[in-house]
Design an enzyme around this catalytic site. Structure first.
Site, short mmCIF file in Angstrom:
data_model
loop_
_atom_site.label_atom_id
_atom_site.label_comp_id
_atom_site.label_asym_id
_atom_site.label_seq_id
_atom_site.Cartn_x
_atom_site.Cartn_y
_atom_site.Cartn_z
N LYS A 134 3.39 1.18 0.99
CA LYS A 134 2.72 0.40 2.04
C LYS A 134 3.30 0.76 3.41
CE LYS A 134 0.43 -1.43 -1.35
NZ LYS A 134 0.53 -2.67 -2.09
C1 LIG Z 1 0.12 -3.37 -3.41
C2 LIG Z 1 -0.88 -4.44 -3.52
C3 LIG Z 1 -0.62 -5.67 -4.13
C4 LIG Z 1 0.65 -5.95 -4.87
O1 LIG Z 1 1.78 -5.70 -4.12
P1 LIG Z 1 3.21 -5.74 -4.81
O2 LIG Z 1 4.13 -5.94 -3.64
O3 LIG Z 1 3.40 -4.40 -5.46
O4 LIG Z 1 3.25 -6.85 -5.78
C5 LIG Z 1 -1.59 -6.65 -4.11
N1 LIG Z 1 -2.78 -6.44 -3.52
C6 LIG Z 1 -3.09 -5.26 -2.96
C7 LIG Z 1 -4.42 -5.09 -2.31
C8 LIG Z 1 -2.16 -4.21 -2.95
O5 LIG Z 1 -2.47 -3.04 -2.42
#
Ligand SMILES: *Cc1c(COP(=O)(O)O)cnc(C)c1O
Length: 380
Positions: free
Chosen positions: A188
């Site tokens: 991210k």
């Molecule tokens: C990455 C992601 C999540 C989950 O994030 P984590 O921190 O890995 O639990 C949830 N929703 C979306 C749209 C994502 O891209």
């Protein structure tokens, strides 16, 4: 292999984490609240609640909003499974709203029609979860208006979107929602390794999420059923989990937050460069709505469905770590077993048949990006 996304760790990040490791607290110290403050301030939110993942943040957000057995949560099919699973954790059920064919986020028209039908049937959802796909905000003004009209709560899944803006204001200020959730997974925009955070303007919701992330335990006398037995005393007043973020994670996040503007700026620059370099190829590049500035978590191109798999495999064979966001959640066996079938959400399914996420991350060099473009040119 050039990955589709990856973290960027600076010397300052390393020093910040090392300082925590040499300090008195590895968890439950001063850095987590400092990180929460930094993110909340960035967003213009009154409260930030840090947890160990965005998945946990979605769960505690649903808990705080009172989702339980008999309740329904609606999200979009083209998201990561966590956007839907949070309802199941709470004993609720899930349904989906298709996306619009331009920004590929929750379609306000589809939402309006579905809300109208649900209201008539006496089966309104308790919560809707729009997803800011690739870092571009959903049409939150329209979604927020519909939610208020029908008395439905809104959680923004902004896992892709820290650093993005909507109508000139940062994502996370909850102008059109109750709670907004960020992810700090390494792919991210900024990272804490694993980690997530929920922002809200509502003190009650923030406190409920704090209790849910740490066993439902309070040390505040005014939250107890009777005066404390003594200075050691705490009470479990509700059921919670251990979803806490560590001090090391928060230190990394706090350090990364100082670079958020430059990280998003470089992603935007790379996206603009892709737009230019891909303009003459037989593919569709992402479109930005005029009311948004994306954080550019992902750069998704769309190709002819008949050649989709061959293009994907051809790129992988050339060392380009492409990915696909997302396999529609309603087609996953776990959800299909609840009665969802292919064809129910055609825009999401069509997007899945065409989408390829090509590499985009802060540390991607122009030279590596040129390599991606050359590979695409060759494969197409
Ligand atoms: C990455 C992601 C999540 C989950 O994030 P984590 O921190 O890995 O639990 C949830 N929703 C979306 C749209 C994502 O891209």
């Amino acid at each position: 292999m050039i990955p589709y996304g990856r973290q960027d760790i600076s010397e300052d990040d390393l020093r910040a984490v090392e300082a925590v490791l040499k300090s008195d607290f590895l968890t439950q110290g001063p850095v987590v609240p400092a990180f929460e403050r930094a993110v909340a301030d960035w967003c213009g939110a009154a409260h930030g609640v840090a947890v160990n993942s965005a998945t946990s943040a979605l769960h505690v957000a649903c808990m705080a909003l009172g989702l339980g057995p008999g309740d329904v949560l609606w999200t979009v099919p083209n998201t990561f499974v966590a956007s839907a699973n949070c309802a199941i954790y709470c004993g609720g059920t899930v349904d989906f709203v298709d996306i619009d064919p331009v920004r590929f986020t929750m379609c306000p028209k589809a939402l309006a029609a579905k809300l109208k039908a649900a209201a008539a049937a006496g089966r309104l959802p308790k919560i809707i979860v729009p997803v800011h796909l690739c870092g571009q905000s959903a049409d939150m003004a329209a979604i927020g208006t519909l939610a208020r009209t029908y008395g439905v709560k809104v959680i923004e899944d902004a896992s892709h979107a820290i650093g993005a803006t909507y109508l000139g204001q940062p994502i996370g200020d909850c102008r059109y929602s109750d709670i907004c959730v960020f992810s700090f997974h390494p792919v991210k925009i900024i990272t804490t390794a694993e980690g997530g955070l929920a922002t809200t303007q509502d003190a009650g919701l923030a406190r409920a999420m704090e209790l849910a992330r740490s066993h439902g335990i309070t040390r505040e006398a005014d939250e107890m059923t009777h005066a404390p037995d003594g200075p050691w005393y705490y009470q479990q007043v509700t059921l919670g989990y251990n979803y806490r973020m560590t001090e090391m994670q928060a230190a990394l996040g706090l350090s990364q937050m100082t670079r958020l503007p430059s990280m998003v700026a470089r992603r935007a620059e790379l996206a603009a460069r892709y737009h230019r370099l891909l303009a003459d190829l037989p593919l569709t590049v992402p479109v930005q709505a005029p009311d948004t500035a994306s954080s550019w978590h992902l750069y998704v191109v769309q190709v002819d469905p008949a050649r989709h798999r061959a293009v994907f495999e051809g790129l992988r064979a050339q060392g380009i770590g492409v990915n696909l966001h997302y396999i529609p959640v309603h087609t996953q066996p776990y959800y299909a077993a609840m009665g969802f079938t292919p064809g129910m959400f055609p825009v999401s399914e069509g997007y899945y048949a065409r989408a390829i996420s090509i590499p985009l991350y802060f540390g991607l060099t122009d030279a590596a990006q040129d390599q991606v473009v050359a590979a695409l040119r060759q494969v197409l």
